[in-house]
Design a protein around this motif. Structure first.
Motif, PDB file in Angstrom:
ATOM      1  N   GLY A 112       0.795  -1.221   0.000  1.00  0.00           N
ATOM      2  CA  GLY A 112       0.000   0.000   0.000  1.00  0.00           C
ATOM      3  C   GLY A 112       0.823   1.263   0.000  1.00  0.00           C
ATOM      4  N   ALA A 113       2.141   1.151  -0.139  1.00  0.00           N
ATOM      5  CA  ALA A 113       2.979   2.346  -0.196  1.00  0.00           C
ATOM      6  C   ALA A 113       2.824   3.043  -1.542  1.00  0.00           C
ATOM      7  N   VAL A 114       2.959   4.368  -1.548  1.00  0.00           N
ATOM      8  CA  VAL A 114       2.960   5.160  -2.775  1.00  0.00           C
ATOM      9  C   VAL A 114       4.341   5.789  -2.912  1.00  0.00           C
ATOM     10  N   TYR A 115       4.931   5.656  -4.106  1.00  0.00           N
ATOM     11  CA  TYR A 115       6.284   6.137  -4.341  1.00  0.00           C
ATOM     12  C   TYR A 115       6.287   7.238  -5.395  1.00  0.00           C
ATOM     13  N   GLU A 116       7.159   8.216  -5.156  1.00  0.00           N
ATOM     14  CA  GLU A 116       7.467   9.263  -6.123  1.00  0.00           C
ATOM     15  C   GLU A 116       8.876   8.998  -6.637  1.00  0.00           C
ATOM     16  N   ILE A 117       9.030   8.927  -7.956  1.00  0.00           N
ATOM     17  CA  ILE A 117      10.327   8.614  -8.548  1.00  0.00           C
ATOM     18  C   ILE A 117      10.766   9.770  -9.437  1.00  0.00           C
ATOM     19  N   GLY A 118      11.803  10.453  -8.981  1.00  0.00           N
ATOM     20  CA  GLY A 118      12.442  11.507  -9.757  1.00  0.00           C
ATOM     21  C   GLY A 118      13.926  11.205  -9.812  1.00  0.00           C
ATOM     22  N   ASP A 119      14.732  12.094  -9.204  1.00  0.00           N
ATOM     23  CA  ASP A 119      16.157  11.810  -9.082  1.00  0.00           C
ATOM     24  C   ASP A 119      16.403  10.701  -8.058  1.00  0.00           C
ATOM     25  N   GLU A 120      15.446  10.521  -7.161  1.00  0.00           N
ATOM     26  CA  GLU A 120      15.508   9.461  -6.169  1.00  0.00           C
ATOM     27  C   GLU A 120      14.121   8.856  -5.991  1.00  0.00           C
ATOM     28  N   VAL A 121      14.068   7.725  -5.307  1.00  0.00           N
ATOM     29  CA  VAL A 121      12.801   7.058  -5.012  1.00  0.00           C
ATOM     30  C   VAL A 121      12.372   7.461  -3.614  1.00  0.00           C
ATOM     31  N   LYS A 122      11.167   8.044  -3.507  1.00  0.00           N
ATOM     32  CA  LYS A 122      10.696   8.567  -2.234  1.00  0.00           C
ATOM     33  C   LYS A 122       9.336   7.942  -1.895  1.00  0.00           C
ATOM     34  N   ASN A 123       9.209   7.429  -0.675  1.00  0.00           N
ATOM     35  CA  ASN A 123       7.939   6.908  -0.171  1.00  0.00           C
ATOM     36  C   ASN A 123       7.135   8.081   0.371  1.00  0.00           C
ATOM     37  N   ILE A 124       5.980   8.379  -0.257  1.00  0.00           N
ATOM     38  CA  ILE A 124       5.224   9.563   0.153  1.00  0.00           C
ATOM     39  C   ILE A 124       3.902   9.227   0.838  1.00  0.00           C
ATOM     40  N   ALA A 125       3.521   7.959   0.897  1.00  0.00           N
ATOM     41  CA  ALA A 125       2.297   7.561   1.606  1.00  0.00           C
ATOM     42  C   ALA A 125       2.379   6.071   1.883  1.00  0.00           C
ATOM     43  N   SER A 126       1.595   5.622   2.843  1.00  0.00           N
ATOM     44  CA  SER A 126       1.606   4.204   3.193  1.00  0.00           C
ATOM     45  C   SER A 126       0.188   3.739   3.495  1.00  0.00           C
ATOM     46  N   GLY A 127      -0.011   2.413   3.435  1.00  0.00           N
ATOM     47  CA  GLY A 127      -1.288   1.819   3.807  1.00  0.00           C
ATOM     48  C   GLY A 127      -2.445   2.214   2.912  1.00  0.00           C
ATOM     49  N   THR A 128      -2.192   2.446   1.628  1.00  0.00           N
ATOM     50  CA  THR A 128      -3.248   2.900   0.726  1.00  0.00           C
ATOM     51  C   THR A 128      -3.795   1.749  -0.110  1.00  0.00           C
ATOM     52  N   GLU A 129      -4.936   1.994  -0.720  1.00  0.00           N
ATOM     53  CA  GLU A 129      -5.505   1.100  -1.723  1.00  0.00           C
ATOM     54  C   GLU A 129      -6.305   1.928  -2.702  1.00  0.00           C
ATOM     55  N   ASN A 130      -6.564   1.365  -3.876  1.00  0.00           N
ATOM     56  CA  ASN A 130      -7.361   2.026  -4.928  1.00  0.00           C
ATOM     57  C   ASN A 130      -6.724   3.328  -5.413  1.00  0.00           C
ATOM     58  N   ALA A 131      -5.414   3.438  -5.376  1.00  0.00           N
ATOM     59  CA  ALA A 131      -4.762   4.710  -5.699  1.00  0.00           C
ATOM     60  C   ALA A 131      -4.888   5.046  -7.184  1.00  0.00           C
ATOM     61  N   GLU A 132      -5.168   6.326  -7.469  1.00  0.00           N
ATOM     62  CA  GLU A 132      -5.199   6.856  -8.830  1.00  0.00           C
ATOM     63  C   GLU A 132      -4.563   8.237  -8.835  1.00  0.00           C
ATOM     64  N   LEU A 133      -3.945   8.589  -9.958  1.00  0.00           N
ATOM     65  CA  LEU A 133      -3.324   9.901 -10.130  1.00  0.00           C
ATOM     66  C   LEU A 133      -4.194  10.754 -11.034  1.00  0.00           C
ATOM     67  N   HIS A 134      -4.539  11.958 -10.572  1.00  0.00           N
ATOM     68  CA  HIS A 134      -5.311  12.916 -11.369  1.00  0.00           C
ATOM     69  C   HIS A 134      -4.743  14.306 -11.104  1.00  0.00           C
ATOM     70  N   GLY A 135      -4.179  14.912 -12.149  1.00  0.00           N
ATOM     71  CA  GLY A 135      -3.613  16.238 -11.975  1.00  0.00           C
ATOM     72  C   GLY A 135      -2.471  16.190 -10.972  1.00  0.00           C
ATOM     73  N   GLY A 136      -2.465  17.121 -10.023  1.00  0.00           N
ATOM     74  CA  GLY A 136      -1.410  17.183  -9.021  1.00  0.00           C
ATOM     75  C   GLY A 136      -1.759  16.469  -7.742  1.00  0.00           C
TER      76      GLY A 136
END
Length: 372
Positions: A112-136
């Motif tokens: 359930g972790a959510v990761y942001e990947i740019g110059d590095e891999v960053k864990n930005i949330a945990s314990g999630t489900e049904n995640a979707e990206l819309h806009g920002g």
């Protein structure tokens, strides 16, 4: 107007001038279904193909000069466009959500972790489900909670989006530009509007409403009124006091209808019972029959209709003609050519607007993406 040459050694025709005008510098990346999901790159005119990786890929996406792919364990990899360097970003269980500001976002379907990947891999949330990206924002749930979380990708702040005891999740919301639209679960499916961060809940419509999925985010929200023969209506994003009306009056025998696409005030909708596609102009009683088909796409000032072939026309449906003789899926336009997957054979094809078509791959594809 093209320069045409014959390569006798490789037994192929080379057309240079026309191809360059139609995006020959672009590349198509794909996972081959006929070669154990290995990844290939082919240029947009189909004249050069190289293998990028022997990995077994399930999903390929391209952004910012890099190819990203998932293997069959859910690992995330990033390669340069030539396949000369490749790095593993996440080990397993990952699902690609999409890109925002040249950063890749993934959800780990196991933890359930959510990761942001740019110059590095960053864990930005945990314990999630049904995640979707819309806009920002990334929208998701946490197990057992009725609210939906809006995660701001600039500040990483989280806001709960709530509708009382109604379970909200990304899959039962419509993301409409800077707003979230929600149908409640009352008998008549009222429509509510939230800001993108989940704040400022506002009631905008009381009809028996089913929000149309394929509409443009402008000032009018399109919805099907289930009490009125599947007719399509619109209401202003600020509520019916600011504007509302009938967009499409469908025949009484229509059992299901939906909007296929929108371009400005032009709305294209389909009588699902008869596969008929029509066009209307919001605020008028104009109705125009466009064609017969499975689906419709808009690129620039052209319509593309898919039905036992691919057809092109002007936005008003005029000058309709066939540019590919078989049904195709996942149509995209690049310059004055389309690229799509042949529905019967599963390979990537290309056709120009005059109807000259060719194969880009002779193998079937699992997933594919076009470079910027």
């Amino acid at each position: 107007g093209a320069d045409v040459e014959w390569d006798g050694e490789r037994q192929r025709v080379i057309i240079e001038t026309a191809a360059a005008e139609d995006g020959a510098e672009a590349y198509i990346f794909y996972a081959s279904a006929d070669d154990y999901s290995k990844i290939y790159r082919v240029n947009a005119d189909g004249t050069e193909r190289i293998k990028i990786s022997d990995a077994c890929a399930e999903t390929v996406v391209y952004s910012g000069g890099y190819l990203y792919y998932t293997d069959n364990y859910g690992g995330i990899y990033r390669c340069d466009a030539g396949g000369e360097s490749c790095e593993r970003l996440l080990e397993s269980g990952a699902q690609i959500l999409g890109f925002y500001e040249d950063r890749l976002y993934c959800a780990d379907t196991e933890s359930g972790a959510v990761y942001e990947i740019g110059d590095e891999v960053k864990n930005i949330a945990s314990g999630t489900e049904n995640a979707e990206l819309h806009g920002g924002y990334i929208y998701c749930n946490r197990a057992g909670e009725a609210s939906m979380i809006a995660l701001n990708l600039d500040t990483y702040a989280e806001t709960a989006v709530t509708m009382g005891e109604i379970m909200l999740a990304p899959y039962n919301c419509v993301f409409y530009g800077k707003y979230i639209l929600v149908q409640d679960d009352s008998l008549y499916h009222n429509i509510y509007r939230f800001d993108a961060d989940g704040s400022n809940k506002m009631y905008i419509n009381s009809d028996n409403s089913r929000i149309c999925q394929n509409q443009s985010a402008d000032e009018n929200v399109l919805f099907v009124n289930n009490d009125c023969g599947q007719d399509i209506y619109y209401v202003n994003i600020n509520g019916n006091a600011y504007g509302a009306g009938l967009a499409a009056d469908l025949p009484d025998d229509v059992v299901y209808s939906d909007v296929l696409a929108q371009s400005g005030d032009l709305v294209y909708y389909k009588n699902m019972y008869r596969m008929e596609i029509y066009r209307t102009r919001l605020g008028t009683d104009e109705v125009l029959y466009v064609g017969y088909g499975d689906g419709l796409s808009i690129f620039g000032d052209k319509l593309f209709i898919d039905y036992e072939g691919v057809y092109i026309s002007d936005l008003d449906g005029a000058n309709l003609y066939q540019i590919y003789p078989r049904a195709a899926d996942d149509i995209t336009a690049l310059g004055s050519r389309i690229y799509a997957v042949d529905r019967e054979y599963g390979n990537i094809i290309s056709a120009d607007f005059s109807g000259a078509s060719r194969y880009i791959t002779n193998d079937r594809v699992l997933s594919w993406t076009v470079s910027e």
